[in-house]
Motif scaffolding. Structure first.
Motif, PDB file in Angstrom:
ATOM      1  N   CYS A  86      -3.955  10.612  58.211  1.00 38.50           N
ATOM      2  CA  CYS A  86      -3.637   9.151  57.821  1.00 38.50           C
ATOM      3  C   CYS A  86      -3.935   8.342  59.164  1.00 38.50           C
ATOM      4  O   CYS A  86      -3.368   8.738  60.333  1.00 38.50           O
ATOM      5  CB  CYS A  86      -2.185   8.893  57.517  1.00 38.50           C
ATOM      6  SG  CYS A  86      -1.560  10.042  56.469  1.00 38.50           S
ATOM      7  N   MET A  87      -4.254   7.077  59.125  1.00 38.45           N
ATOM      8  CA  MET A  87      -4.639   6.117  60.183  1.00 38.45           C
ATOM      9  C   MET A  87      -4.099   4.892  59.641  1.00 38.45           C
ATOM     10  O   MET A  87      -4.388   4.443  58.623  1.00 38.45           O
ATOM     11  CB  MET A  87      -6.071   6.161  60.711  1.00 38.45           C
ATOM     12  CG  MET A  87      -6.415   5.133  61.808  1.00 38.45           C
ATOM     13  SD  MET A  87      -7.976   5.200  62.435  1.00 38.45           S
ATOM     14  CE  MET A  87      -7.697   3.860  63.628  1.00 38.45           C
ATOM     15  N   TYR A  88      -3.292   4.129  60.353  1.00 34.24           N
ATOM     16  CA  TYR A  88      -2.586   2.809  60.070  1.00 34.24           C
ATOM     17  C   TYR A  88      -3.286   1.652  61.030  1.00 34.24           C
ATOM     18  O   TYR A  88      -2.786   2.130  62.320  1.00 34.24           O
ATOM     19  CB  TYR A  88      -1.248   2.784  59.889  1.00 34.24           C
ATOM     20  CG  TYR A  88      -0.561   1.792  59.423  1.00 34.24           C
ATOM     21  CD1 TYR A  88      -0.490   1.645  58.151  1.00 34.24           C
ATOM     22  CD2 TYR A  88      -0.066   0.652  60.021  1.00 34.24           C
ATOM     23  CE1 TYR A  88       0.021   0.529  57.548  1.00 34.24           C
ATOM     24  CE2 TYR A  88       0.362  -0.603  59.574  1.00 34.24           C
ATOM     25  CZ  TYR A  88       0.732  -0.589  58.270  1.00 34.24           C
ATOM     26  OH  TYR A  88       1.036  -1.876  57.760  1.00 34.24           O
ATOM     27  N   ILE A 112      -9.608  11.896  56.119  1.00 32.66           N
ATOM     28  CA  ILE A 112      -8.311  11.087  56.679  1.00 32.66           C
ATOM     29  C   ILE A 112      -8.230   9.804  55.786  1.00 32.66           C
ATOM     30  O   ILE A 112      -9.429   9.200  55.250  1.00 32.66           O
ATOM     31  CB  ILE A 112      -8.813  10.705  58.023  1.00 32.66           C
ATOM     32  CG1 ILE A 112      -7.504   9.924  58.669  1.00 32.66           C
ATOM     33  CG2 ILE A 112      -9.982   9.774  58.139  1.00 32.66           C
ATOM     34  CD1 ILE A 112      -7.748   9.774  60.141  1.00 32.66           C
ATOM     35  N   LYS A 113      -7.192   9.281  55.286  1.00 35.33           N
ATOM     36  CA  LYS A 113      -6.953   8.220  54.770  1.00 35.33           C
ATOM     37  C   LYS A 113      -6.548   6.874  55.669  1.00 35.33           C
ATOM     38  O   LYS A 113      -5.937   7.012  56.659  1.00 35.33           O
ATOM     39  CB  LYS A 113      -5.751   8.045  53.778  1.00 35.33           C
ATOM     40  CG  LYS A 113      -5.898   8.914  52.541  1.00 35.33           C
ATOM     41  CD  LYS A 113      -4.493   8.872  51.683  1.00 35.33           C
ATOM     42  CE  LYS A 113      -4.651   9.777  50.436  1.00 35.33           C
ATOM     43  NZ  LYS A 113      -3.681   9.655  49.381  1.00 35.33           N
ATOM     44  N   ILE A 114      -7.423   5.956  55.703  1.00 32.86           N
ATOM     45  CA  ILE A 114      -7.313   4.584  56.621  1.00 32.86           C
ATOM     46  C   ILE A 114      -6.956   3.283  55.807  1.00 32.86           C
ATOM     47  O   ILE A 114      -7.574   3.233  55.145  1.00 32.86           O
ATOM     48  CB  ILE A 114      -8.525   4.436  57.300  1.00 32.86           C
ATOM     49  CG1 ILE A 114      -9.115   5.490  57.964  1.00 32.86           C
ATOM     50  CG2 ILE A 114      -8.260   3.199  58.455  1.00 32.86           C
ATOM     51  CD1 ILE A 114     -10.445   5.508  59.024  1.00 32.86           C
ATOM     52  N   PHE A 115      -5.629   3.115  56.286  1.00 31.30           N
ATOM     53  CA  PHE A 115      -5.201   1.933  55.542  1.00 31.30           C
ATOM     54  C   PHE A 115      -4.939   0.523  56.805  1.00 31.30           C
ATOM     55  O   PHE A 115      -4.594   1.144  57.937  1.00 31.30           O
ATOM     56  CB  PHE A 115      -3.649   1.980  55.274  1.00 31.30           C
ATOM     57  CG  PHE A 115      -3.219   2.809  54.053  1.00 31.30           C
ATOM     58  CD1 PHE A 115      -4.392   3.563  53.534  1.00 31.30           C
ATOM     59  CD2 PHE A 115      -2.310   2.936  53.636  1.00 31.30           C
ATOM     60  CE1 PHE A 115      -4.246   4.485  52.395  1.00 31.30           C
ATOM     61  CE2 PHE A 115      -1.831   4.025  52.516  1.00 31.30           C
ATOM     62  CZ  PHE A 115      -2.821   4.617  51.735  1.00 31.30           C
ATOM     63  N   ILE A 152     -12.217   1.809  54.867  1.00 34.75           N
ATOM     64  CA  ILE A 152     -10.629   1.605  54.482  1.00 34.75           C
ATOM     65  C   ILE A 152     -10.471   2.032  53.060  1.00 34.75           C
ATOM     66  O   ILE A 152     -11.029   1.336  52.088  1.00 34.75           O
ATOM     67  CB  ILE A 152     -10.550   0.347  55.009  1.00 34.75           C
ATOM     68  CG1 ILE A 152     -10.724   0.218  56.767  1.00 34.75           C
ATOM     69  CG2 ILE A 152      -8.879  -0.234  54.784  1.00 34.75           C
ATOM     70  CD1 ILE A 152     -10.596  -1.356  57.148  1.00 34.75           C
ATOM     71  N   ASP A 153      -9.341   2.616  52.928  1.00 36.49           N
ATOM     72  CA  ASP A 153      -8.912   3.037  51.619  1.00 36.49           C
ATOM     73  C   ASP A 153      -7.904   2.143  50.935  1.00 36.49           C
ATOM     74  O   ASP A 153      -8.127   1.886  49.763  1.00 36.49           O
ATOM     75  CB  ASP A 153      -8.262   4.327  51.807  1.00 36.49           C
ATOM     76  CG  ASP A 153      -9.022   5.652  52.358  1.00 36.49           C
ATOM     77  OD1 ASP A 153     -10.097   6.020  51.494  1.00 36.49           O
ATOM     78  OD2 ASP A 153      -9.152   5.598  53.568  1.00 36.49           O
TER      79      ASP A 153
END
Length: 379
Positions: A86-88, A112-115, A152-153
């Motif tokens: 994850c990446m915030y 990787i999920k990017i919020f 960006i998810d």
């Protein structure tokens, strides 16, 4: 345990960013409390840092070029981005370099999920269009936003928007670290002679503190038994305009400018004042109708101080007895109404403890980010 990279392009070496720094650190702690291993990316002047519970990676830069090179991708040589699920990202005025960073991350770690957190939307109203540099930054941001949906998810927002830049949103609102902003001892019981209002902010036009000064000017035209004092605490672009307004109306006896306060001095100020003044000018940036949530309101609640706002705040129930709602327009604030509001709320037994308890149960960052954490974990 899932690993999260918390990326913020914010200079924590500047004292004036203290309020936002507190917010970001509280968010980081909330993610840790929710079960994530967090690496925290930020910088202090020319030193870029990646910090976790075990260590701090520091990279000192000597030139603007070297700084930007490391900020927007160079750091990937010093960490294993493949280890993160994850990446915030805390939103800033973005640029093509940031898009290239997202591209590089997704290329190396497609899973990787990017919020990205965009609290207020639209946010362009917050910036000074008279500055050439700021206009160029806004144009760069608008251009770059066209590419967000490629990388960006989800967008985390405090607005009511279901889509931003074509990306699905996770809607929440601001939280607070109730341990850091604990309950205060209220001032002495109202004696019918004076009342103190607290305007605590990084002074900007959307805080609308000029509406209180205008109200004081009208209030003081007729001698009153109750003297009202307005304490301005903080700095910002709007402060000089407020000072000019005070001089215009000859209110220097009643509007006291304290500048930036922290620590014991700020605690003393809280214990001196009866009513907090929240944001009264959100309509000036088209964000008064449930499109934002102010940290200051949450701090007042956690501190146990009744407060005034001029926008819809989804963090509190309707008819919350410790909020005085005023119109989201340019009318002056009626000071007599604030006095009446405080007389009523301060008569409620243990009102400050009731406010603090609500904050602990509903306004913590852990509560606000739990849905974000669940979205990160959804397969």
């Amino acid at each position: 345990m899932e690993k999260l990279l918390f990326y913020t392009k914010m200079n924590f070496g500047i004292e004036a960013t203290g309020g936002i720094k507190n917010k970001v650190l509280a968010q980081k702690k909330a993610f840790e409390d929710l079960g994530f291993e967090v690496d925290f990316f930020y910088f202090e002047n020319k030193v870029i840092k990646i910090e976790n519970k075990q260590s701090i990676l520091e990279h000192k830069t000597e030139s603007k070029f070297a700084f930007l090179k490391y900020l927007f991708g160079g750091f990937l040589n010093d960490i294993s981005i493949e280890d993160y699920s994850c990446m915030y990202v805390r939103h800033f005025l973005t640029n093509p370099m940031f898009i290239f960073l997202l591209y590089s991350i997704k290329k190396r770690n497609p899973q990787i999920k990017i919020f990205m957190e965009i609290p207020t939307f639209p946010y362009q109203f917050e910036f000074n269009y008279f500055s050439l540099i700021k206009r160029l930054e806004l144009k760069s941001d608008l251009f770059s936003a066209n590419y967000f949906k490629k990388y960006i998810d989800k967008i985390v927002t405090f607005s009511s928007k279901e889509l931003i830049y074509g990306i699905p949103t996770i809607r929440t609102d601001n939280g607070i670290d109730t341990d850091k902003f604990g309950i205060i001892d209220p001032p002495a019981p109202f004696n019918g002679k004076e009342i103190h209002l607290l305007g605590l902010a990084n002074m900007q036009k959307w805080h609308g503190l000029d509406r209180v000064i205008e109200g004081l000017s009208t209030y003081n035209k007729i001698p009153k038994n109750i003297k009202v004092y307005f304490h301005l605490v903080g700095r910002g672009d709007e402060l000089q305009n407020l000072i000019d307004l005070v001089e215009k109306y000859k209110l220097s006896e009643y509007v006291l400018v304290h500048g930036f306060l922290s620590g014991k001095a700020l605690e003393t100020m809280f214990s001196t004042c009866h009513v907090g003044i929240g944001s009264l000018g959100m309509h000036r940036i088209n964000a008064a109708k449930g499109e934002t949530s102010a940290l200051k309101s949450r701090e007042f609640a956690s501190r146990g101080m009744p407060f005034v706002i001029g926008y819809q705040d989804r963090g509190f129930p309707e008819k919350y007895p410790f909020i005085f709602d005023v119109m989201a327009d340019e009318t002056l604030i009626e000071i007599d109404s604030i006095i009446t509001f405080y007389k009523i709320t301060s008569a409620i037994p243990n009102f400050n403890k009731t406010m603090n308890l609500y904050a602990q149960e509903h306004l913590t960052w852990r509560a606000k980010l739990e849905n974000v954490a669940n979205n990160f974990r959804d397969k």
